[in-house]
Motif scaffolding. Sequence first.
Motif, PDB file in Angstrom:
ATOM      1  N   THR A 249       0.849  -1.186   0.000  1.00  0.00           N
ATOM      2  CA  THR A 249       0.000   0.000   0.000  1.00  0.00           C
ATOM      3  C   THR A 249       0.890   1.242   0.000  1.00  0.00           C
ATOM      4  O   THR A 249       2.077   1.174  -0.322  1.00  0.00           O
ATOM      5  N   VAL A 250       0.324   2.382   0.341  1.00  0.00           N
ATOM      6  CA  VAL A 250       1.089   3.617   0.495  1.00  0.00           C
ATOM      7  C   VAL A 250       0.872   4.130   1.908  1.00  0.00           C
ATOM      8  O   VAL A 250      -0.053   3.708   2.609  1.00  0.00           O
ATOM      9  N   GLY A 251       1.732   5.048   2.321  1.00  0.00           N
ATOM     10  CA  GLY A 251       1.600   5.589   3.659  1.00  0.00           C
ATOM     11  C   GLY A 251       2.054   7.033   3.731  1.00  0.00           C
ATOM     12  O   GLY A 251       2.668   7.556   2.794  1.00  0.00           O
ATOM     13  N   VAL A 252       1.725   7.670   4.846  1.00  0.00           N
ATOM     14  CA  VAL A 252       2.167   9.042   5.132  1.00  0.00           C
ATOM     15  C   VAL A 252       2.709   9.074   6.557  1.00  0.00           C
ATOM     16  O   VAL A 252       2.330   8.266   7.397  1.00  0.00           O
ATOM     17  N   LYS A 253       3.611  10.000   6.823  1.00  0.00           N
ATOM     18  CA  LYS A 253       4.197  10.090   8.159  1.00  0.00           C
ATOM     19  C   LYS A 253       3.261  10.796   9.134  1.00  0.00           C
ATOM     20  O   LYS A 253       2.511  11.695   8.765  1.00  0.00           O
ATOM     21  N   ALA A 254       3.350  10.368  10.388  1.00  0.00           N
ATOM     22  CA  ALA A 254       2.678  11.066  11.484  1.00  0.00           C
ATOM     23  C   ALA A 254       3.710  11.958  12.154  1.00  0.00           C
ATOM     24  O   ALA A 254       4.854  11.547  12.373  1.00  0.00           O
ATOM     25  N   VAL A 255       3.321  13.184  12.476  1.00  0.00           N
ATOM     26  CA  VAL A 255       4.262  14.136  13.067  1.00  0.00           C
ATOM     27  C   VAL A 255       3.698  14.678  14.378  1.00  0.00           C
ATOM     28  O   VAL A 255       2.496  14.937  14.503  1.00  0.00           O
ATOM     29  N   LEU A 256       4.564  14.811  15.365  1.00  0.00           N
ATOM     30  CA  LEU A 256       4.195  15.394  16.653  1.00  0.00           C
ATOM     31  C   LEU A 256       4.339  16.906  16.552  1.00  0.00           C
ATOM     32  O   LEU A 256       5.367  17.416  16.094  1.00  0.00           O
ATOM     33  N   LEU A 257       3.300  17.621  16.975  1.00  0.00           N
ATOM     34  CA  LEU A 257       3.247  19.079  16.858  1.00  0.00           C
ATOM     35  C   LEU A 257       3.082  19.731  18.230  1.00  0.00           C
ATOM     36  O   LEU A 257       2.525  19.131  19.150  1.00  0.00           O
ATOM     37  N   ALA A 258       3.564  20.961  18.337  1.00  0.00           N
ATOM     38  CA  ALA A 258       3.423  21.714  19.585  1.00  0.00           C
ATOM     39  C   ALA A 258       3.019  23.149  19.280  1.00  0.00           C
ATOM     40  O   ALA A 258       3.469  23.743  18.293  1.00  0.00           O
ATOM     41  N   SER A 259       2.183  23.711  20.127  1.00  0.00           N
ATOM     42  CA  SER A 259       1.772  25.105  19.981  1.00  0.00           C
ATOM     43  C   SER A 259       2.964  26.035  20.193  1.00  0.00           C
ATOM     44  O   SER A 259       3.815  25.801  21.054  1.00  0.00           O
ATOM     45  N   ASP A 260       3.012  27.093  19.408  1.00  0.00           N
ATOM     46  CA  ASP A 260       4.069  28.086  19.574  1.00  0.00           C
ATOM     47  C   ASP A 260       3.930  28.836  20.894  1.00  0.00           C
ATOM     48  O   ASP A 260       4.875  29.508  21.337  1.00  0.00           O
ATOM     49  N   LYS A 261       2.770  28.711  21.545  1.00  0.00           N
ATOM     50  CA  LYS A 261       2.575  29.377  22.827  1.00  0.00           C
ATOM     51  C   LYS A 261       3.261  28.622  23.963  1.00  0.00           C
ATOM     52  O   LYS A 261       3.455  29.170  25.046  1.00  0.00           O
ATOM     53  N   LEU A 262       3.609  27.356  23.719  1.00  0.00           N
ATOM     54  CA  LEU A 262       4.393  26.632  24.715  1.00  0.00           C
ATOM     55  C   LEU A 262       5.819  27.166  24.682  1.00  0.00           C
ATOM     56  O   LEU A 262       6.383  27.375  23.615  1.00  0.00           O
ATOM     57  N   SER A 263       6.410  27.343  25.841  1.00  0.00           N
ATOM     58  CA  SER A 263       7.764  27.898  25.904  1.00  0.00           C
ATOM     59  C   SER A 263       8.776  26.933  25.305  1.00  0.00           C
ATOM     60  O   SER A 263       8.550  25.717  25.231  1.00  0.00           O
TER      61      SER A 263
END
Length: 329
Positions: A249-263
Amino acid sequence: MKKRWFALCMCIVMLAGILTSCGTNTGKIKFGAAGLGGTYRVFGDTFANLVTSKNKKYKMEVKTTAGSAANLRLLSDGYIQMAVAQTDLTNDAYERTGIFENEKQHGGYSAVAALYTEACQIVVKADSSINTVEDLQDKRVSVGEEESGTEQNAKQILAAYGLNDSLVDEVNLDYSNAAEELREGKIDAFFCTAGAQTTVIGELAKKCDIRLLSIDEKSAEKLKGTYKFYTDCTIPKETYNGQTEDVKTVGVKAVLLASDKLSADTVKDITKILFENKQELQYALPVDISLDEKSAVEGITIPFHKGAVAYYEECGMDAAELTTEKESN
């Protein structure tokens, strides 16, 4: 006069409390996962427990969402502070393309790390007459929740085979409901973009015999040529009960994200927890998680959070190689 003075003092105290809470990091972090049964939820629960137990300054709370698109909107609007999302939708939100074309630019968040590849899985019953993606024509198929990453992938895969919503009876169901309706014969197939092994598919395979459809090489090449985020992906045999062959099959990556408001300090701490506890994450997850610093920064097209950059720099990586500022279009 005394009553007025008391009321004024109370207002000042309340205002001071509000201002103080706005300017202080309380350590409470809301994490956008997805519905039960998917890898996002397993990762979110495991990661939140790790962060909360490894650093007492932080308390991470997992929120159930509709998936990638919802997480991106919630991050942008400040309702959550961290989340997981597909790289294709993350880029679309930044670039105002795809399902985000007619929306405001969704910003205010940055990348922390690429986690693993999510497989585009297409599930049917083992005794179904559906053997190829082409056979989905005139069938009732769940393409995932509305505006989810799964829905976008499903529509793109169907389009690669010349199938649109007039040729396929598309319905929007979350993974759990899709699995149940397939078992009951209310739908003929369902799409699921998630790390394999996916819990909900694994549980379904224990209740009834299932098969996964492969995406042929020609269609896979068409998808990879049209959309830069797709990669080849193999679901190894015996991933699910009764699965006797590899599924291409095909796939896409999962990415961990963080708000810019977090220091930067907060995100640096959390990034460190992520990498220092990758073995514990691997034990909990049904998917191979690629957590080394080099692979974690590959394939990311949005800026990295300053806290994540600080962590990678400490690991000896060149910050110039990381995207820290989105170039203007």
